[in-house]
Scaffold this motif. Structure first.
Motif, PDB file in Angstrom:
ATOM      1  N   LEU A 270       0.630   4.842  13.244  1.00 23.40           N
ATOM      2  CA  LEU A 270       1.560   3.889  12.648  1.00 23.40           C
ATOM      3  C   LEU A 270       0.897   3.091  11.526  1.00 23.40           C
ATOM      4  O   LEU A 270       1.508   2.853  10.483  1.00 23.40           O
ATOM      5  N   LYS A 271      -0.356   2.682  11.726  1.00 26.85           N
ATOM      6  CA  LYS A 271      -1.063   1.930  10.685  1.00 26.85           C
ATOM      7  C   LYS A 271      -1.272   2.785   9.442  1.00 26.85           C
ATOM      8  O   LYS A 271      -1.149   2.298   8.319  1.00 26.85           O
ATOM      9  N   SER A 272      -1.572   4.055   9.640  1.00 24.83           N
ATOM     10  CA  SER A 272      -1.754   4.968   8.519  1.00 24.83           C
ATOM     11  C   SER A 272      -0.449   5.126   7.739  1.00 24.83           C
ATOM     12  O   SER A 272      -0.434   5.096   6.497  1.00 24.83           O
ATOM     13  N   GLU A 273       0.631   5.280   8.466  1.00 26.30           N
ATOM     14  CA  GLU A 273       1.944   5.427   7.828  1.00 26.30           C
ATOM     15  C   GLU A 273       2.324   4.162   7.064  1.00 26.30           C
ATOM     16  O   GLU A 273       2.877   4.221   5.963  1.00 26.30           O
ATOM     17  N   LEU A 274       2.006   2.997   7.635  1.00 30.90           N
ATOM     18  CA  LEU A 274       2.298   1.727   6.972  1.00 30.90           C
ATOM     19  C   LEU A 274       1.496   1.599   5.674  1.00 30.90           C
ATOM     20  O   LEU A 274       2.033   1.168   4.652  1.00 30.90           O
ATOM     21  N   MET A 275       0.221   1.994   5.709  1.00 31.21           N
ATOM     22  CA  MET A 275      -0.605   1.946   4.499  1.00 31.21           C
ATOM     23  C   MET A 275      -0.007   2.834   3.415  1.00 31.21           C
ATOM     24  O   MET A 275       0.032   2.455   2.242  1.00 31.21           O
ATOM     25  N   HIS A 276       0.460   4.009   3.810  1.00 33.85           N
ATOM     26  CA  HIS A 276       1.066   4.934   2.846  1.00 33.85           C
ATOM     27  C   HIS A 276       2.310   4.307   2.218  1.00 33.85           C
ATOM     28  O   HIS A 276       2.478   4.342   0.990  1.00 33.85           O
ATOM     29  N   GLU A 277       3.172   3.748   3.057  1.00 37.74           N
ATOM     30  CA  GLU A 277       4.413   3.149   2.547  1.00 37.74           C
ATOM     31  C   GLU A 277       4.125   1.972   1.621  1.00 37.74           C
ATOM     32  O   GLU A 277       4.772   1.802   0.600  1.00 37.74           O
ATOM     33  N   ARG A 278       3.134   1.158   1.969  1.00 35.20           N
ATOM     34  CA  ARG A 278       2.770   0.030   1.106  1.00 35.20           C
ATOM     35  C   ARG A 278       2.193   0.523  -0.212  1.00 35.20           C
ATOM     36  O   ARG A 278       2.413  -0.094  -1.254  1.00 35.20           O
ATOM     37  N   GLY A 279       1.450   1.604  -0.151  1.00 34.68           N
ATOM     38  CA  GLY A 279       0.898   2.181  -1.379  1.00 34.68           C
ATOM     39  C   GLY A 279       1.994   2.666  -2.306  1.00 34.68           C
ATOM     40  O   GLY A 279       1.942   2.437  -3.517  1.00 34.68           O
ATOM     41  N   VAL A 280       2.997   3.313  -1.760  1.00 37.52           N
ATOM     42  CA  VAL A 280       4.133   3.789  -2.562  1.00 37.52           C
ATOM     43  C   VAL A 280       4.846   2.604  -3.198  1.00 37.52           C
ATOM     44  O   VAL A 280       5.195   2.633  -4.385  1.00 37.52           O
ATOM     45  N   ALA A 281       5.047   1.545  -2.411  1.00 42.43           N
ATOM     46  CA  ALA A 281       5.736   0.366  -2.929  1.00 42.43           C
ATOM     47  C   ALA A 281       4.897  -0.316  -4.021  1.00 42.43           C
ATOM     48  O   ALA A 281       5.439  -0.793  -5.021  1.00 42.43           O
ATOM     49  N   ALA A 282       3.585  -0.356  -3.852  1.00 36.77           N
ATOM     50  CA  ALA A 282       2.715  -1.004  -4.822  1.00 36.77           C
ATOM     51  C   ALA A 282       2.664  -0.238  -6.142  1.00 36.77           C
ATOM     52  O   ALA A 282       2.468  -0.835  -7.201  1.00 36.77           O
ATOM     53  N   MET A 283       2.839   1.068  -6.068  1.00 34.89           N
ATOM     54  CA  MET A 283       2.808   1.886  -7.280  1.00 34.89           C
ATOM     55  C   MET A 283       4.130   1.810  -8.039  1.00 34.89           C
ATOM     56  O   MET A 283       4.288   2.437  -9.078  1.00 34.89           O
ATOM     57  N   GLY A 284       5.066   1.071  -7.509  1.00 29.88           N
ATOM     58  CA  GLY A 284       6.334   0.896  -8.206  1.00 29.88           C
ATOM     59  C   GLY A 284       7.404   1.874  -7.765  1.00 29.88           C
ATOM     60  O   GLY A 284       8.530   1.817  -8.231  1.00 29.88           O
ATOM     61  N   GLY A 285       7.071   2.762  -6.866  1.00 30.61           N
ATOM     62  CA  GLY A 285       8.063   3.711  -6.377  1.00 30.61           C
ATOM     63  C   GLY A 285       8.945   3.064  -5.333  1.00 30.61           C
ATOM     64  O   GLY A 285       8.533   2.156  -4.629  1.00 30.61           O
ATOM     65  N   SER A 286      10.173   3.500  -5.271  1.00 36.92           N
ATOM     66  CA  SER A 286      11.044   2.938  -4.246  1.00 36.92           C
ATOM     67  C   SER A 286      10.957   3.836  -3.012  1.00 36.92           C
ATOM     68  O   SER A 286      11.088   5.057  -3.120  1.00 36.92           O
ATOM     69  N   PRO A 287      10.725   3.242  -1.858  1.00 38.15           N
ATOM     70  CA  PRO A 287      10.639   4.047  -0.640  1.00 38.15           C
ATOM     71  C   PRO A 287      11.994   4.670  -0.308  1.00 38.15           C
ATOM     72  O   PRO A 287      13.033   4.099  -0.652  1.00 38.15           O
ATOM     73  N   PRO A 288      11.998   5.826   0.341  1.00 37.56           N
ATOM     74  CA  PRO A 288      13.259   6.481   0.676  1.00 37.56           C
ATOM     75  C   PRO A 288      14.156   5.611   1.553  1.00 37.56           C
ATOM     76  O   PRO A 288      15.363   5.606   1.402  1.00 37.56           O
ATOM     77  N   SER A 289      13.557   4.844   2.456  1.00 40.46           N
ATOM     78  CA  SER A 289      14.351   3.912   3.254  1.00 40.46           C
ATOM     79  C   SER A 289      13.727   2.523   3.124  1.00 40.46           C
ATOM     80  O   SER A 289      12.576   2.314   3.514  1.00 40.46           O
ATOM     81  N   PRO A 290      14.454   1.580   2.574  1.00 43.99           N
ATOM     82  CA  PRO A 290      13.900   0.259   2.276  1.00 43.99           C
ATOM     83  C   PRO A 290      13.406  -0.517   3.502  1.00 43.99           C
ATOM     84  O   PRO A 290      12.497  -1.309   3.398  1.00 43.99           O
ATOM     85  N   GLY A 291      13.975  -0.292   4.659  1.00 40.85           N
ATOM     86  CA  GLY A 291      13.576  -1.028   5.852  1.00 40.85           C
ATOM     87  C   GLY A 291      12.416  -0.408   6.602  1.00 40.85           C
ATOM     88  O   GLY A 291      12.025  -0.889   7.663  1.00 40.85           O
TER      89      GLY A 291
END
Length: 66
Positions: A23-44
């Motif tokens: 879960l921590k790894s997945e969270l890091m990935h999602e935060r990285g995508v958000a930081a790069m300016g990409g919009s995550p597939p599911s905002p929540g």
């Protein structure tokens, strides 16, 4: 894929630690995508991951695990 507290309690300590790392790894990935300016597939998704990690840590502390 919301994890229920009942399901977490059924896992053994090793499985809980593995799930926490996943879960921590997945969270890091999602935060990285958000930081790069990409919009995550599911905002929540970030919030959901944080809540699942908190649930897991709470149960681990209740049962005296580290």
């Amino acid at each position: 894929m919301v994890i229920k507290a009942k399901d977490i309690r059924e896992l053994n300590p090793k499985e809980r630690a593995e799930k926490l790392a996943e879960l921590k790894s997945e969270l890091m990935h999602e935060r990285g995508v958000a930081a790069m300016g990409g919009s995550p597939p599911s905002p929540g998704k970030i919030r959901q991951l944080r809540m699942e990690i908190a649930k897991l840590l709470t149960i681990m502390r209740e049962e005296g695990e580290k």
